[in-house]
Design an enzyme around this catalytic site. Sequence first.
Site, mmCIF file in Angstrom:
data_model
loop_
_atom_site.group_PDB
_atom_site.id
_atom_site.type_symbol
_atom_site.label_atom_id
_atom_site.label_comp_id
_atom_site.label_asym_id
_atom_site.label_seq_id
_atom_site.Cartn_x
_atom_site.Cartn_y
_atom_site.Cartn_z
ATOM 1 N N CYS A 291 54.785 -26.504 32.876
ATOM 2 C CA CYS A 291 53.486 -26.895 33.445
ATOM 3 C C CYS A 291 53.418 -28.351 33.911
ATOM 4 O O CYS A 291 53.211 -28.612 35.095
ATOM 5 C CB CYS A 291 52.392 -26.646 32.414
ATOM 6 S SG CYS A 291 52.245 -24.913 31.978
HETATM 7 N N1 LIG Z 1 53.914 -21.489 29.198
HETATM 8 C C1 LIG Z 1 52.830 -22.238 29.148
HETATM 9 O O1 LIG Z 1 52.674 -23.045 28.260
HETATM 10 C C2 LIG Z 1 51.727 -22.095 30.175
HETATM 11 C C3 LIG Z 1 50.487 -22.645 29.880
HETATM 12 C C4 LIG Z 1 49.473 -22.528 30.792
HETATM 13 C C5 LIG Z 1 49.710 -21.884 32.004
HETATM 14 N N2 LIG Z 1 50.929 -21.368 32.282
HETATM 15 C C6 LIG Z 1 51.103 -20.678 33.569
HETATM 16 O O2 LIG Z 1 51.095 -19.284 33.320
HETATM 17 C C7 LIG Z 1 51.972 -18.619 34.227
HETATM 18 C C8 LIG Z 1 52.993 -17.803 33.450
HETATM 19 O O3 LIG Z 1 53.756 -18.692 32.686
HETATM 20 P P1 LIG Z 1 54.611 -18.225 31.424
HETATM 21 O O4 LIG Z 1 54.943 -19.438 30.681
HETATM 22 O O5 LIG Z 1 53.963 -17.098 30.704
HETATM 23 O O6 LIG Z 1 55.903 -17.661 32.182
HETATM 24 P P2 LIG Z 1 57.044 -16.740 31.554
HETATM 25 O O7 LIG Z 1 58.232 -16.917 32.410
HETATM 26 O O8 LIG Z 1 57.154 -16.970 30.080
HETATM 27 O O9 LIG Z 1 56.467 -15.282 31.727
HETATM 28 C C9 LIG Z 1 56.281 -14.675 32.955
HETATM 29 C C10 LIG Z 1 56.669 -13.209 32.795
HETATM 30 O O10 LIG Z 1 56.382 -12.551 34.022
HETATM 31 C C11 LIG Z 1 57.425 -11.620 34.253
HETATM 32 N N3 LIG Z 1 57.390 -11.308 35.665
HETATM 33 C C12 LIG Z 1 57.852 -12.013 36.718
HETATM 34 N N4 LIG Z 1 57.543 -11.397 37.863
HETATM 35 C C13 LIG Z 1 56.861 -10.276 37.545
HETATM 36 C C14 LIG Z 1 56.274 -9.235 38.282
HETATM 37 N N5 LIG Z 1 56.306 -9.218 39.616
HETATM 38 N N6 LIG Z 1 55.684 -8.268 37.597
HETATM 39 C C15 LIG Z 1 55.639 -8.268 36.256
HETATM 40 N N7 LIG Z 1 56.176 -9.220 35.498
HETATM 41 C C16 LIG Z 1 56.773 -10.222 36.138
HETATM 42 C C17 LIG Z 1 58.668 -12.328 33.786
HETATM 43 O O11 LIG Z 1 59.716 -11.414 33.510
HETATM 44 C C18 LIG Z 1 58.153 -13.011 32.515
HETATM 45 O O12 LIG Z 1 58.282 -12.190 31.377
HETATM 46 C C19 LIG Z 1 52.583 -19.717 35.090
HETATM 47 O O13 LIG Z 1 51.815 -19.861 36.256
HETATM 48 C C20 LIG Z 1 52.411 -20.952 34.243
HETATM 49 O O14 LIG Z 1 52.336 -22.122 35.019
HETATM 50 C C21 LIG Z 1 51.936 -21.441 31.381
#
Ligand SMILES: NC(=O)c1ccc[n+]([C@@H]2O[C@H](COP(=O)([O-])OP(=O)(O)OC[C@H]3O[C@@H](n4cnc5c(N)ncnc54)[C@H](O)[C@@H]3O)[C@@H](O)[C@H]2O)c1
Length: 450
Positions: A291
């Site tokens: 992030c």
């Molecule tokens: N990790 C954090 O601390 C955090 C905090 C706030 C916001 N975010 C935001 O949340 C969003 C997700 O982040 P995250 O950390 O959970 O990512 P992540 O990589 O841990 O998880 C994303 C998941 O989506 C899956 N994926 C990808 N494409 C897909 C599709 N087309 N259909 C279904 N599944 C799919 C991936 O396999 C993965 O398991 C991002 O935009 C991130 O910026 C993350």
Amino acid sequence: MAATLTPPASSAPATPAASALPELLRKLRSREARVGVIGLGYVGLPLAVEFARAGFRVTGFEVDAEKVASIERGDSYIADVPAEELREQRAKERLSATTDWSRLAEMDTISICVPTPLRKTKDPDLSFILRASERVQATLRRGQLVVLESTTYPGTTEEVVLPMLLEGGLKAGQDFFLAFSPERVDPGNPDFQTRNIPKIVGGVTADCGRAAEALYHASVDRVMVVSNAQTAEMAKLLENTFRNVNIGLVNELALLCRELKVNVWEVIEAASTKPFGFMPFHPGPGLGGHCIPVDPVYLSWKARVEGFEPRLIEVAQQINSRMPEHVVARIAAALNDAGKPLRRARVHVLGIAYKRDVNDMRESPALDVMHHLLRQQAEVRYTDPYVPHLREMGLEFDSQPLESLREADCAVIVTDHSCFDYRQIVRQARLVVDTRNALRGIRSAKIYGL
Ligand SMILES: NC(=O)c1ccc[n+]([C@@H]2O[C@H](COP(=O)([O-])OP(=O)(O)OC[C@H]3O[C@@H](n4cnc5c(N)ncnc54)[C@H](O)[C@@H]3O)[C@@H](O)[C@H]2O)c1
């Protein structure tokens, strides 16, 4: 010919189609609504579990078949989601996962939690959002609520997702509902988790906002509805840009304090006694995680598209991205004092995850530190109990037992995991560069600060 007083049937005002909102709200209140979450990572899995806890039947849609299999077995791969909780929700038949996209049609709500990384060119990579939106578009039906949760630039929901969903001829705010609700989870934070972090929602119409409010109201403690999706998108970017810029400021101060021979940590501690108008940020080896290093780039990209030059954001990015080089300069200075060049020196990196007590390596500054060290022909090893193997950015290493740091010429604390015994580290190491102030309270000529 007599004039006709009644207008022809074709020009009679059409009866407005009934909104699908009341039925959706009823289903949400009664927990009859079927809840879908796309992307079961750090954000999506805890969210899915929270929806299940609130009494919904939740289906997670994931491209990674291993994650699906793991959830179906009741095994959690996210530290913040205890396996017992996962199993409890599965036993109640409230949580399942699938790769079968046709089942999106069964869902009343769909929260999209897919990654939003940067391209190699450092532009936003919306490909995951686009692919997920295509899946939603393929089965979109009347009565569905779609919420984008992935962090992205202001305008994505209305300019990118909405036009795709409108293609089928359904009307937003009447037949289906679309909103943005940023995810604010802080993995590994024991005090704040999905349930007690207030949720911001912004709909593309007022009824879209109402529908999203009803979904999250059922499963998190506080929901704040803002005027539109763009405001919600911007609020998330403000939060993370605020952190990025303040970390940039304190990193710059750390470099200045080194010149002035002032202890920056003591300065921050002293300033923190001010009970108002000051919030402490801490310097370190650089930014990490999915992030803080990434989100401000989404904002500055959008700013430039609009012809606006985001100066402060970019300067902070530059300062933060140069911190790994500064760490390597500190290692070289420590070795120099011991009469050793960095070339062929054995450098032991302690902690490589991007922050304390997590196993997440995304954008970890340790990767940059290791690359710079290797480029200068140092011999690199690492210890991180959370990351037993490292296979990233061309680096292939296995974590070494902590005792092996005895063999190193210099140790460097990049991530201050709480499981490290810092007194033992100081006893065993020949030199230690401490980028996190992990050794506060320990006095030794071996210790070099940031
Ligand atoms: N990790 C954090 O601390 C955090 C905090 C706030 C916001 N975010 C935001 O949340 C969003 C997700 O982040 P995250 O950390 O959970 O990512 P992540 O990589 O841990 O998880 C994303 C998941 O989506 C899956 N994926 C990808 N494409 C897909 C599709 N087309 N259909 C279904 N599944 C799919 C991936 O396999 C993965 O398991 C991002 O935009 C991130 O910026 C993350």
